[in-house]
Design an enzyme around this catalytic site. Structure first.
Site: not given
Ligand SMILES: [Zn+2]
Ligand SMILES: [Zn+2]
Length: 304
Positions: A64, A68-69, A142, A211, A269
């Protein structure tokens, strides 16, 4: 010899990176395929630290578009362009991927030319397949933000038993090709049965669930995984907060692993909140599932 699947944890932090943990990135290597699942900020340097070359990447799977990804993508693209990357990069992600890719490229890299084949995955199922393996996606939950989980599945393979070839007095060579497909062959007028000369080597499954909140169907997607990599931003001490923020607890990760009959669970994570109490975080999962560990940056796992 069986081909190996290698997993390298390039980043294992939750939304804020720490001195110990980089933003998320998981590299799956199989033969010439190098598949990166998420590309958090700093992933380029993590490749260096792991002594790996991002120029070998063949595919990027985005779970997604939370920062942070994905914040590592523009830098990675710039380096690949500077190094005249010439493979056909395929990028897969959820339904908003084309929009974000276009804007990313436009904002950050007007000078460097980098092209990739971008595909949006809007429904559950297989989105890439070759003779050896397939890739599968599944939409998770999410906080309403389009998010996917992924499976890498190495297929079952029929192999020729060389000892039995010898026993039957059959030489190696092209005439064995049909045996590999499970068909009987005739060689120099004599019939040989596939069931006598071959065996099936079981495939492998790696599930990556980042997530998401907990929901029952996660276990179906992960079913039978040899390795289940799962986010655990929270421990069960903060179960309500986990749900509120659209995340899993480590206990829930353990519960999914148990219900899915996975073989091994690795938690990632990881929030800096749990850095001083990783054993506690792991312990919540252990209540449900014994084979569990917490990932560290640059950990490597080999699945044979
Ligand atoms: Zn995240
Ligand atoms: Zn997120």
């Amino acid at each position: 010899m069986a081909s190996e699947i290698k997993i390298t944890f390039l980043g294992t932090s939750a939304s804020i990176p720490s001195s110990k943990r980089n933003h998320t990135g998981i590299l799956i290597t199989y033969k010439s395929e190098n598949i990166l699942v998420d590309c958090g900020e700093g992933i380029q340097r993590q490749f260096r630290r792991a002594r790996l070359n991002p120029g070998n990447l063949s595919k990027i799977l985005i779970t997604h578009w939370h920062g942070d990804h994905v914040f590592g993508l523009p830098g990675l693209f710039q380096t690949l362009a500077l190094n005249e990357y010439n493979k056909n990069m395929q990028i897969f992600g959820p339904g908003n991927t084309k929009y974000f890719m276009k804007n990313f490229i436009h904002t950050f890299i007007p000078v460097f030319k980098f092209e990739a084949d971008v595909k949006e995955l809007n429904k559950k199922g297989i989105f890439f397949e070759n003779d050896d393996f397939y890739l599968e996606s599944f939409e998770v939950k999410h906080g309403g933000f389009p998010t996917n989980a992924y499976n890498f599945v190495l297929k079952d393979r029929r192999r020729i038993d060389k000892k039995k070839l010898k026993k039957f007095g059959l030489p190696e060579g092209k005439h064995l090709a049909d045996l590999r497909k499970g068909k009987n062959i005739i060689y120099e007028g004599k019939k040989y049965l596939a069931k006598d000369l071959t065996y099936v080597e079981k495939g492998k499954k790696i599930s990556i669930v980042l997530d998401t909140v907990y929901f029952e169907k996660l276990k179906d997607f992960v079913k039978g995984a040899d390795l289940f990599i799962c986010e655990s931003s929270f421990g069960d001490d903060l179960k309500d907060m986990a749900k509120e923020h659209g995340h899993l607890t480590s206990g829930q990760a353990g519960m999914i692993a148990k219900k899915a009959k996975a073989k091994k669970l690795i938690l990632t994570h990881i929030s800096q909140r749990y850095e001083p109490k990783l054993k506690e975080l792991e312990g919540y999962a252990k209540k449900y599932f014994k084979e569990v560990s917490v990932a560290k940056d640059l950990d490597k796992i080999v699945i044979k």
